[in-house]
Design a protein around this motif. Structure first.
Motif, PDB file in Angstrom:
ATOM      1  N   UNK A 176       0.845  -1.203   0.000  1.00  0.00           N
ATOM      2  CA  UNK A 176       0.000   0.000   0.000  1.00  0.00           C
ATOM      3  C   UNK A 176       0.874   1.244   0.000  1.00  0.00           C
ATOM      4  N   UNK A 177       0.321   2.308  -0.538  1.00  0.00           N
ATOM      5  CA  UNK A 177       0.930   3.634  -0.481  1.00  0.00           C
ATOM      6  C   UNK A 177      -0.187   4.645  -0.310  1.00  0.00           C
ATOM      7  N   UNK A 178       0.136   5.768   0.313  1.00  0.00           N
ATOM      8  CA  UNK A 178      -0.811   6.870   0.370  1.00  0.00           C
ATOM      9  C   UNK A 178      -0.163   8.105  -0.227  1.00  0.00           C
ATOM     10  N   UNK A 179      -0.781   8.620  -1.257  1.00  0.00           N
ATOM     11  CA  UNK A 179      -0.325   9.854  -1.878  1.00  0.00           C
ATOM     12  C   UNK A 179      -1.069  11.029  -1.264  1.00  0.00           C
ATOM     13  N   UNK A 180      -0.367  12.143  -1.159  1.00  0.00           N
ATOM     14  CA  UNK A 180      -0.966  13.380  -0.676  1.00  0.00           C
ATOM     15  C   UNK A 180      -0.777  14.469  -1.719  1.00  0.00           C
ATOM     16  N   UNK A 181      -1.727  15.373  -1.766  1.00  0.00           N
ATOM     17  CA  UNK A 181      -1.637  16.529  -2.655  1.00  0.00           C
ATOM     18  C   UNK A 181      -2.053  17.758  -1.856  1.00  0.00           C
TER      19      UNK A 181
END
Length: 119
Positions: A17-22
């Motif tokens: 899993x990965x979590x991207x942020x913007x």
């Protein structure tokens, strides 16, 4: 002016899993939607997910439904993309974008963050 800065990409194995942020800054208060797009080498950029700022309504491309979740924190002007059960075919540069009028034109784009999934 609006600035979008993505973070959270990386190299992971299939199934991880990965979590991207913007993080958005500037004149974002009137924006309607934020979205995530991706572009793999040699391929056209494609839509991944979007979220409506006011209602939280979400939409996804079929291949990520059930694995990816887009969410937003309006107080922080930040949109997230939680990516679970990653597959090698998810490898791409991921971009966030802001759609001011909610008409799909996405006037502002971030610089992108690389996601690489090894098999």
């Amino acid at each position: 002016q609006v600035q979008l800065v993505e973070s959270g990409g990386g190299l992971v194995q299939a199934g991880a899993s990965l979590r991207l942020s913007c993080a958005a800054s500037g004149r974002t208060s009137s924006s309607q939607r934020m979205g995530w797009f991706r572009q793999a080498p040699g391929k056209e950029r494609e839509f991944v997910a979007r979220i409506t700022r006011s209602t939280g309504y979400t939409a996804y491309r079929d291949s990520v439904k059930g694995r990816f979740t887009i969410s937003r924190d309006n107080a922080k002007n930040t949109v997230y993309l939680q990516m679970n059960s990653l597959k090698p075919e998810d490898t791409a540069v991921y971009y966030c974008a802001l759609d001011v009028a909610g008409d799909g034109r996405y006037e502002y784009w971030g610089q992108g963050t690389q996601v690489t999934v090894s098999s």
